[in-house]
Design an enzyme around this catalytic site. Structure first.
Site, PDB file in Angstrom:
ATOM      1  N   SER A 178     -20.541  18.433 -33.005  1.00  0.00           N
ATOM      2  CA  SER A 178     -21.033  19.697 -32.446  1.00  0.00           C
ATOM      3  C   SER A 178     -22.545  19.847 -32.507  1.00  0.00           C
ATOM      4  O   SER A 178     -23.129  20.553 -31.685  1.00  0.00           O
ATOM      5  CB  SER A 178     -20.372  20.873 -33.175  1.00  0.00           C
ATOM      6  OG  SER A 178     -18.978  20.861 -33.002  1.00  0.00           O
ATOM      7  N   THR A 241     -22.893  24.545 -34.302  1.00  0.00           N
ATOM      8  CA  THR A 241     -23.023  25.109 -32.957  1.00  0.00           C
ATOM      9  C   THR A 241     -23.965  26.306 -32.907  1.00  0.00           C
ATOM     10  O   THR A 241     -24.923  26.305 -32.121  1.00  0.00           O
ATOM     11  CB  THR A 241     -21.643  25.463 -32.385  1.00  0.00           C
ATOM     12  OG1 THR A 241     -20.825  24.283 -32.385  1.00  0.00           O
ATOM     13  CG2 THR A 241     -21.753  25.988 -30.966  1.00  0.00           C
ATOM     14  N   PHE A 364     -19.516  38.385 -42.079  1.00  0.00           N
ATOM     15  CA  PHE A 364     -18.216  38.970 -42.356  1.00  0.00           C
ATOM     16  C   PHE A 364     -17.322  38.144 -43.276  1.00  0.00           C
ATOM     17  O   PHE A 364     -16.207  38.545 -43.560  1.00  0.00           O
ATOM     18  CB  PHE A 364     -17.496  39.238 -41.037  1.00  0.00           C
ATOM     19  CG  PHE A 364     -18.228  40.188 -40.142  1.00  0.00           C
ATOM     20  CD1 PHE A 364     -18.306  41.536 -40.463  1.00  0.00           C
ATOM     21  CD2 PHE A 364     -18.873  39.736 -38.998  1.00  0.00           C
ATOM     22  CE1 PHE A 364     -18.985  42.416 -39.640  1.00  0.00           C
ATOM     23  CE2 PHE A 364     -19.560  40.608 -38.172  1.00  0.00           C
ATOM     24  CZ  PHE A 364     -19.626  41.964 -38.490  1.00  0.00           C
ATOM     25  N   GLU A 408     -19.779  31.777 -29.808  1.00  0.00           N
ATOM     26  CA  GLU A 408     -18.959  30.615 -30.130  1.00  0.00           C
ATOM     27  C   GLU A 408     -17.633  31.026 -30.750  1.00  0.00           C
ATOM     28  O   GLU A 408     -17.589  31.819 -31.694  1.00  0.00           O
ATOM     29  CB  GLU A 408     -19.670  29.687 -31.126  1.00  0.00           C
ATOM     30  CG  GLU A 408     -18.851  28.416 -31.397  1.00  0.00           C
ATOM     31  CD  GLU A 408     -19.071  27.800 -32.770  1.00  0.00           C
ATOM     32  OE1 GLU A 408     -18.709  26.611 -32.932  1.00  0.00           O
ATOM     33  OE2 GLU A 408     -19.576  28.487 -33.675  1.00  0.00           O
ATOM     34  N   ASP A 413     -11.781  24.636 -33.063  1.00  0.00           N
ATOM     35  CA  ASP A 413     -12.060  23.306 -33.604  1.00  0.00           C
ATOM     36  C   ASP A 413     -11.392  23.101 -34.964  1.00  0.00           C
ATOM     37  O   ASP A 413     -10.766  22.069 -35.224  1.00  0.00           O
ATOM     38  CB  ASP A 413     -13.579  23.142 -33.727  1.00  0.00           C
ATOM     39  CG  ASP A 413     -13.999  21.839 -34.383  1.00  0.00           C
ATOM     40  OD1 ASP A 413     -13.903  20.793 -33.732  1.00  0.00           O
ATOM     41  OD2 ASP A 413     -14.441  21.891 -35.551  1.00  0.00           O
ATOM     42  N   HIS A 417      -8.535  20.372 -36.141  1.00  0.00           N
ATOM     43  CA  HIS A 417      -8.751  19.439 -37.248  1.00  0.00           C
ATOM     44  C   HIS A 417      -7.601  19.503 -38.254  1.00  0.00           C
ATOM     45  O   HIS A 417      -7.217  18.489 -38.849  1.00  0.00           O
ATOM     46  CB  HIS A 417     -10.070  19.744 -37.960  1.00  0.00           C
ATOM     47  CG  HIS A 417     -11.291  19.203 -37.285  1.00  0.00           C
ATOM     48  ND1 HIS A 417     -11.418  17.879 -36.911  1.00  0.00           N
ATOM     49  CD2 HIS A 417     -12.454  19.810 -36.917  1.00  0.00           C
ATOM     50  CE1 HIS A 417     -12.591  17.696 -36.341  1.00  0.00           C
ATOM     51  NE2 HIS A 417     -13.249  18.846 -36.331  1.00  0.00           N
ATOM     52  N   ASP A 454     -18.064  22.282 -26.568  1.00  0.00           N
ATOM     53  CA  ASP A 454     -19.013  21.268 -27.018  1.00  0.00           C
ATOM     54  C   ASP A 454     -18.369  19.877 -26.982  1.00  0.00           C
ATOM     55  O   ASP A 454     -19.035  18.878 -26.752  1.00  0.00           O
ATOM     56  CB  ASP A 454     -19.555  21.588 -28.413  1.00  0.00           C
ATOM     57  CG  ASP A 454     -18.459  21.994 -29.388  1.00  0.00           C
ATOM     58  OD1 ASP A 454     -17.283  22.055 -28.997  1.00  0.00           O
ATOM     59  OD2 ASP A 454     -18.779  22.267 -30.558  1.00  0.00           O
ATOM     60  N   HIS A 455     -17.049  19.839 -27.204  1.00  0.00           N
ATOM     61  CA  HIS A 455     -16.321  18.569 -27.176  1.00  0.00           C
ATOM     62  C   HIS A 455     -14.836  18.874 -27.130  1.00  0.00           C
ATOM     63  O   HIS A 455     -14.422  20.039 -27.180  1.00  0.00           O
ATOM     64  CB  HIS A 455     -16.645  17.732 -28.423  1.00  0.00           C
ATOM     65  CG  HIS A 455     -16.389  18.467 -29.709  1.00  0.00           C
ATOM     66  ND1 HIS A 455     -15.117  18.701 -30.200  1.00  0.00           N
ATOM     67  CD2 HIS A 455     -17.245  19.057 -30.589  1.00  0.00           C
ATOM     68  CE1 HIS A 455     -15.196  19.385 -31.312  1.00  0.00           C
ATOM     69  NE2 HIS A 455     -16.481  19.629 -31.583  1.00  0.00           N
ATOM     70  N   HIS A 550     -12.279  14.634 -33.314  1.00  0.00           N
ATOM     71  CA  HIS A 550     -12.724  14.992 -31.969  1.00  0.00           C
ATOM     72  C   HIS A 550     -12.270  13.923 -30.976  1.00  0.00           C
ATOM     73  O   HIS A 550     -11.895  12.818 -31.372  1.00  0.00           O
ATOM     74  CB  HIS A 550     -14.252  15.086 -31.907  1.00  0.00           C
ATOM     75  CG  HIS A 550     -14.824  16.168 -32.751  1.00  0.00           C
ATOM     76  ND1 HIS A 550     -16.179  16.317 -32.949  1.00  0.00           N
ATOM     77  CD2 HIS A 550     -14.237  17.160 -33.465  1.00  0.00           C
ATOM     78  CE1 HIS A 550     -16.403  17.349 -33.738  1.00  0.00           C
ATOM     79  NE2 HIS A 550     -15.240  17.876 -34.074  1.00  0.00           N
TER      80      HIS A 550
END
Length: 596
Positions: A178, A241, A364, A408, A413, A417, A454-455, A550
């Site tokens: 990223s 990111t 947060f 984002e 992502d 993973h 991004d990917h 990824h």
């Protein structure tokens, strides 16, 4: 004499008319025209066959044994169909919907703004890890959650008039990360994996090697141009990111000073760079005067607080929330810089932010924000991505010069993973809701909205399930009611992963990260009695690994507004910066400001 063998009775409709003495010449020669039906082997579009011969028996009819020559003339292909011939198409829903879509596309094309600098506002949405298969599966799930079959559903950004693809590789990596990919989008320059805001001349992890190779981002240009600016992420705001919009770092993991080696003492950690953004930008460009990032919202509070329990927030989950070893409280430093700003750390604080706020800083969560499906379990409560997007637009829109905003969805992502499609798809659906909020709260004539990733991830949709089959379910074939069986006589799911931790059956668990508590599963698992649609189910993986990886294929990009027509075809990821610059004249306006 030749026999009449050219045409069969099946394709002869009728004689054009019987011959008579008036049709004969002095040698009793008769010419007869026969109509050939459409679809015949001789003439697929129909035609006319002319037969000529002598009426030797004087019966005024050209018998088959009297034909001595034949001439075949086929009709040209039809250039249009009658309404009756088109009825099977025009009455079909698929056909009529496509016609409507065509009309909308024509309208969009006719309204294209081809001049540069027409976008007052630019919003870049990034679904971290949101590959094409993720979008497809999320689209189906979103439709099924609304009681539809799902496949024909559309996410908000899929309705945008322009789309294309971007190549995601890093300068040094076939499958990217990223940091390098977002740097490409933010600056227009592709770079190495793991590097933030610095070009490929840098050696990853070498602080000194990045000096003099720092890049300029669209957010920085927007600041110099006098626009309002904002960053939102459901990940840590110091994660790769979001950090690529404001930071310069030879290592993406230098989120706070405790993450940095002694050799990097002359480099500033990412969290510190965020708080010092205004001062750093003004020091970098002599004579420039900016007012700093106006809206920052995300997770990652630990990187802004000292490693001292006395600084713990009300919802701290660790005994010591902060990580910083330099005793700096960056939240306090931010408040000092912006005494009229609003710092918030929970849902209550967020709800109290006024739309005319001048500066907003929201952290947060100690680390990443919650997955959307798990958000209700947050200790102090936290806003959704769509809520943060709406609030940011309301605040940023107070600037008459316009704004630049990056949003984002970082946890798509993370769920991938962890090998948990449920959370990855639900966070994608929430991103689509955030995009819809942006579409409904901005003027399309003056706002460019770009949605991309991004990917991708090694997430697949496979098997041959029937239409409407639950996307998170087991494959049930067309015409079947029971799950299909693989060669090992066990059922399998429609979605799965090429690699990763593999099977987990955690039932109602909505935190995808809970899957890391177990070792990778090798081999197949019998799913016969397993409900694969639950939040805590983690799909099987072919190659056992501690974490899914990824993927390297292209990702989609969708756009609407001024400059959106440039989003077409397959492009380098760095091209997206140039689309945004064309739309808003970031570089030109910033140059003019610097020249004053």
């Amino acid at each position: 004499m030749n026999k009449l063998t050219v045409l069969s009775l099946a394709v002869m409709v009728a004689l054009a008319g019987c011959s008579s003495d008036d049709n004969k010449n002095e040698n009793n020669i008769i010419a007869v025209d026969n109509t050939i039906a459409v679809g015949s082997e001789q003439c697929i579009n129909g035609g006319v066959e002319t037969q000529v011969g002598a009426d030797t028996n004087n019966n005024d009819v050209l018998d088959s044994d009297e034909v001595n020559s034949t001439n075949l003339v086929c009709n040209a292909p039809a250039t249009s169909l009658t309404s009756e011939q088109l009825a099977s198409l025009t009455s079909n829903t698929w056909f009529s919907e496509a016609q409507t879509k065509l009309g909308a596309a024509q309208t969009a094309s006719s309204n294209i703004v081809t001049e540069s600098g027409k976008a007052k506002n630019v919003i870049l949405f990034v679904g971290d890890g949101m590959g094409i298969s993720t979008i497809t599966a999320a689209r189906i799930l979103a439709g099924q959650l609304e009681g539809e079959m799902g496949e024909d559903h559309q996410l908000s950004f899929e309705t945008m008039p322009f789309s294309g693809f971007v190549k995601t590789y890093n300068v040094d990596a076939q499958t990217p990360d990223s940091a390098g990919t977002m740097t490409a989008m933010a600056s227009g320059v592709k770079t190495d994996a793991g590097v933030i805001g610095i070009d490929e001349a840098v050696e990853r992890g070498n602080c000194a090697s990045g000096k003099g190779h720092e890049l300029v981002t669209s957010l920085e240009l927007a600041e110099i141009a006098g626009k309002a600016t904002g960053i939102i992420s459901t990940a840590r705001i110091t994660h790769a990111t979001p950090a690529a919009t404001y930071a310069k770092s030879a290592e993406r993991n230098w989120e706070d000073i405790s993450d940095m080696p002694e050799s990097a003492a002359t480099c500033e950690d990412i969290a510190s760079q965020l708080v010092n953004f205004e001062a750093n930008l003004e020091a970098r460009f002599s004579g420039v005067d900016v007012d700093g990032i106006d809206v920052v919202m995300g997770g990652g509070r630990r990187h802004f607080l000292p490693k001292d329990a006395a600084f713990n927030s009300a919802d701290a989950v660790s005994a010591v929330e902060g990580d910083r070893t330099d005793n700096r409280d960056l939240t306090a430093e931010w408040k000092t810089q912006y005494p009229n700003g609003t710092y918030v750390m929970d849902q209550t604080g967020f709800d109290a932010i006024s739309d005319d706020a001048t500066k907003v800083f929201g952290l947060f969560n100690e680390s990443h924000m919650q997955y959307e499906a798990d958000r209700a379990n947050d200790v102090a409560g936290e806003p959704s991505l769509s809520q943060m997007t709406e609030k940011a637009i309301n605040v940023l829109d107070n600037n008459e010069q316009g704004f630049f905003l990056t949003v984002e969805s970082g946890r798509i992502d993370h769920a991938h993973h962890a090998g948990n499609a449920y959370n990855a798809l639900n966070d994608t659906i929430e991103l689509a809701k955030a995009v819809k909020v942006a579409m409904e709260n901005t003027n399309p004539e003056e706002t460019l909205i770009v949605v991309t990733a991004d990917h991708s991830h090694v997430f697949t949709i496979a098997g041959y399930p029937k239409r409407g089959n639950p996307i998170l379910g087991k494959v049930v074939a067309v015409g079947a009611t029971e799950p299909s069986l693989a060669a090992d006589d066990m059922p399998y799911t429609t979605v799965g992963y090429t690699n990763g931790g593999g099977f987990r059956n955690l039932g109602s668990e909505t935190n995808a990260d809970a899957g890391y508590a177990f070792a990778p599963v090798t081999g197949r698992v019998d799913l016969t009695d397993v409900d694969t649609t639950t939040p805590g189910f983690h799909q099987e993986a072919l190659v056992p690994m501690g974490s899914e990886t990824h993927a390297g294929e292209d990702v989609g990009v969708y756009a609407m507004g001024p400059g959106a027509h440039l989003v077409t075809g397959t492009n380098e990821q760095s091209f997206l910066f140039h689309v945004m610059d064309f739309a808003a004249d970031f570089v030109k306006t910033a140059d003019e400001k610097l020249a004053q």
